[in-house]
Design a protein around this motif. Structure first.
Motif, short mmCIF file in Angstrom:
data_model
loop_
_atom_site.label_atom_id
_atom_site.label_comp_id
_atom_site.label_asym_id
_atom_site.label_seq_id
_atom_site.Cartn_x
_atom_site.Cartn_y
_atom_site.Cartn_z
N GLY A 156 1.76 -17.14 12.82
CA GLY A 156 0.99 -16.06 12.20
C GLY A 156 0.97 -16.15 10.70
O GLY A 156 1.77 -16.87 10.07
N VAL A 157 0.05 -15.39 10.12
CA VAL A 157 -0.08 -15.30 8.66
C VAL A 157 -0.35 -13.85 8.30
O VAL A 157 -1.08 -13.14 8.99
N VAL A 158 0.30 -13.40 7.24
CA VAL A 158 0.07 -12.09 6.64
C VAL A 158 -0.41 -12.33 5.22
O VAL A 158 0.22 -13.07 4.46
N ALA A 159 -1.54 -11.73 4.86
CA ALA A 159 -2.08 -11.94 3.52
C ALA A 159 -2.58 -10.62 2.98
O ALA A 159 -3.19 -9.83 3.71
N GLY A 160 -2.31 -10.38 1.69
CA GLY A 160 -2.82 -9.14 1.15
C GLY A 160 -2.29 -8.77 -0.21
O GLY A 160 -1.54 -9.51 -0.86
N ASP A 161 -2.71 -7.58 -0.62
CA ASP A 161 -2.29 -6.94 -1.86
C ASP A 161 -1.10 -6.05 -1.50
O ASP A 161 -1.27 -5.03 -0.83
N LEU A 162 0.08 -6.45 -1.94
CA LEU A 162 1.30 -5.74 -1.56
C LEU A 162 1.62 -4.56 -2.47
O LEU A 162 2.45 -3.72 -2.12
N ASN A 163 0.99 -4.50 -3.65
CA ASN A 163 1.38 -3.51 -4.66
C ASN A 163 2.89 -3.57 -4.91
O ASN A 163 3.53 -2.55 -5.19
N ASP A 164 3.45 -4.76 -4.79
CA ASP A 164 4.88 -4.96 -4.98
C ASP A 164 5.08 -6.37 -5.51
O ASP A 164 4.29 -7.27 -5.23
N ARG A 165 6.14 -6.55 -6.28
CA ARG A 165 6.45 -7.87 -6.86
C ARG A 165 7.54 -8.56 -6.04
O ARG A 165 8.20 -7.93 -5.22
N PRO A 166 7.76 -9.85 -6.27
CA PRO A 166 8.76 -10.58 -5.47
C PRO A 166 10.16 -9.99 -5.52
O PRO A 166 10.94 -10.22 -4.58
N ASP A 167 10.50 -9.24 -6.58
CA ASP A 167 11.82 -8.63 -6.63
C ASP A 167 11.85 -7.24 -5.99
O ASP A 167 12.88 -6.58 -5.97
N GLY A 172 10.36 -8.35 -0.53
CA GLY A 172 11.56 -9.01 -0.01
C GLY A 172 11.67 -8.90 1.50
O GLY A 172 12.14 -9.83 2.17
N LEU A 173 11.26 -7.76 2.05
CA LEU A 173 11.27 -7.58 3.50
C LEU A 173 10.39 -8.62 4.18
O LEU A 173 10.81 -9.29 5.15
N LEU A 174 9.17 -8.79 3.68
CA LEU A 174 8.25 -9.75 4.27
C LEU A 174 8.73 -11.18 4.05
O LEU A 174 8.68 -12.02 4.96
N ALA A 175 9.22 -11.46 2.83
CA ALA A 175 9.70 -12.81 2.52
C ALA A 175 10.96 -13.15 3.31
O ALA A 175 11.26 -14.33 3.53
N GLY A 176 11.71 -12.13 3.75
CA GLY A 176 12.90 -12.38 4.55
C GLY A 176 12.59 -12.76 5.98
O GLY A 176 13.38 -13.45 6.63
N GLU A 177 11.44 -12.33 6.49
CA GLU A 177 11.04 -12.61 7.86
C GLU A 177 10.02 -13.74 7.96
O GLU A 177 9.91 -14.39 9.00
N LEU A 178 9.26 -13.94 6.89
CA LEU A 178 8.19 -14.93 6.87
C LEU A 178 8.38 -15.84 5.66
O LEU A 178 9.20 -15.58 4.79
N GLN A 179 7.59 -16.90 5.59
CA GLN A 179 7.61 -17.80 4.44
C GLN A 179 6.65 -17.29 3.37
O GLN A 179 5.46 -17.09 3.64
N ASP A 180 7.16 -17.07 2.17
CA ASP A 180 6.32 -16.72 1.03
C ASP A 180 5.66 -18.01 0.54
O ASP A 180 6.32 -18.91 0.02
N GLY A 181 4.34 -18.13 0.72
CA GLY A 181 3.64 -19.37 0.44
C GLY A 181 3.90 -19.95 -0.93
O GLY A 181 4.18 -21.14 -1.07
N ASP A 203 -0.10 -10.10 -5.02
CA ASP A 203 -0.89 -10.55 -3.87
C ASP A 203 -0.21 -11.81 -3.34
O ASP A 203 0.25 -12.65 -4.12
N ALA A 204 -0.20 -11.97 -2.01
CA ALA A 204 0.55 -13.10 -1.46
C ALA A 204 0.02 -13.48 -0.08
O ALA A 204 -0.66 -12.70 0.59
N VAL A 205 0.35 -14.71 0.31
CA VAL A 205 0.11 -15.20 1.66
C VAL A 205 1.46 -15.61 2.25
O VAL A 205 2.18 -16.41 1.65
N PHE A 206 1.79 -15.02 3.39
CA PHE A 206 3.04 -15.33 4.09
C PHE A 206 2.71 -16.00 5.42
O PHE A 206 1.75 -15.63 6.08
N ALA A 207 3.55 -16.94 5.83
CA ALA A 207 3.36 -17.63 7.11
C ALA A 207 4.64 -17.56 7.92
O ALA A 207 5.75 -17.56 7.38
N SER A 208 4.49 -17.51 9.23
CA SER A 208 5.65 -17.46 10.10
C SER A 208 6.35 -18.82 10.13
O SER A 208 5.80 -19.84 9.74
N GLY A 209 7.57 -18.82 10.61
CA GLY A 209 8.31 -20.06 10.76
C GLY A 209 7.60 -20.97 11.74
O GLY A 209 6.98 -20.53 12.71
#
Length: 250
Positions: A156-167, A172-181, A203-209
């Motif tokens: 799977g892939v999650v992509a969007g405007d998170l209104n949040d920064r990497p810190d 961090g929740l999404l990056a902990g479960e998925l790969q931050d592209g 804004d980011a694109v995350f991919a599953s393991g």
């Protein structure tokens, strides 16, 4: 000039899928510039945020799809902003719009979701635009992961405007479960805020393991993507990723 990402392809064991995430500010800016940027990125899938939601929104979505050489998959007003467009390459197995719980006084938020098949590679897709409030945003991040899992496909892939920064904790929740592209395979420019605004990656694109990230970032300098068009198209910069999605057993 920025080197291009791997091109889309379908092989026996995997498919390379190009995914673009783009907040288009309800097409209130230069739609021609917006379409030129999208076309130059040559995406298979576009996860849109802030798609038109009000008067004749379907006509506006069709206009953008046509100008970009894409087709409408799902979302828009029915998802309160997120939308998915694609080329004719994937087979759409499933599409569903989800409205998230609303906090009184804040905007309604939602998700556009789909399962797309590229040859024997099946990809769950979630386009999202999360809240500006930390508590609501974190709860929405958990729901994003839940909805991705509910699509019932291994990749799977999650992509969007998170209104949040990497810190931030939702990022961090999404990056902990998925790969931050960007973190896995940076390519292009990092920051996604409008040129001239404070530098932020929201804004980011995350991919599953199991999905291989071949490159991810803002396509500034990509042939056909001009700085003038990026400035004129909307108030965000797009994020483009190339993902290698394994095929399912025959």
């Amino acid at each position: 000039m920025l080197a291009d990402l791997p091109a889309s392809s379908t092989e026996a064991d995997a498919s390379v899928v190009r995914v673009l995430s783009y907040n288009i500010r309800s097409m209130r800016d230069d739609v021609g510039a917006l379409a030129r940027v999208i076309r130059a990125c040559a995406p298979d899938v576009v996860c849109v945020q802030e798609a038109p939601r009000f008067f004749r929104w379907r006509k506006a979505a069709a206009r953008l799809a046509r100008a970009s050489g894409l087709v409408y998959v799902t979302g828009g007003a029915t998802a309160s902003g997120p939308m998915i467009l694609s080329t004719l390459r994937p087979h759409v197995e499933h599409a569903e719009d989800v409205l998230l719980p609303r906090t009184p006084g804040l905007h309604q938020r939602g998700l556009a979701t789909a399962v797309l098949r590229f040859g024997r590679a099946r990809l769950g897709v979630v386009s999202c635009h999360l809240s500006i409030r930390d508590g609501e945003r974190y709860a929405q991040g958990r729901l994003v992961l839940s909805r991705l899992a509910a699509l019932g496909v291994p990749h799977g892939v999650v992509a969007g405007d998170l209104n949040d920064r990497p810190d931030g904790r939702t990022f961090g929740l999404l990056a902990g479960e998925l790969q931050d592209g960007w973190a896995v395979k940076p390519w292009g420019r990092e920051h996604t805020t409008r040129l001239g605004d404070p530098l932020q990656r929201i804004d980011a694109v995350f991919a599953s393991g199991g999905v291989e990230v071949l490159g991810c970032g803002v396509p500034m300098g990509l042939p056909g993507v001009s700085e003038a068009d990026l400035r004129a198209a909307t108030d965000h910069l797009p994020v483009l990723a190339a993902l290698r999605v394994p095929a399912e057993p025959a």
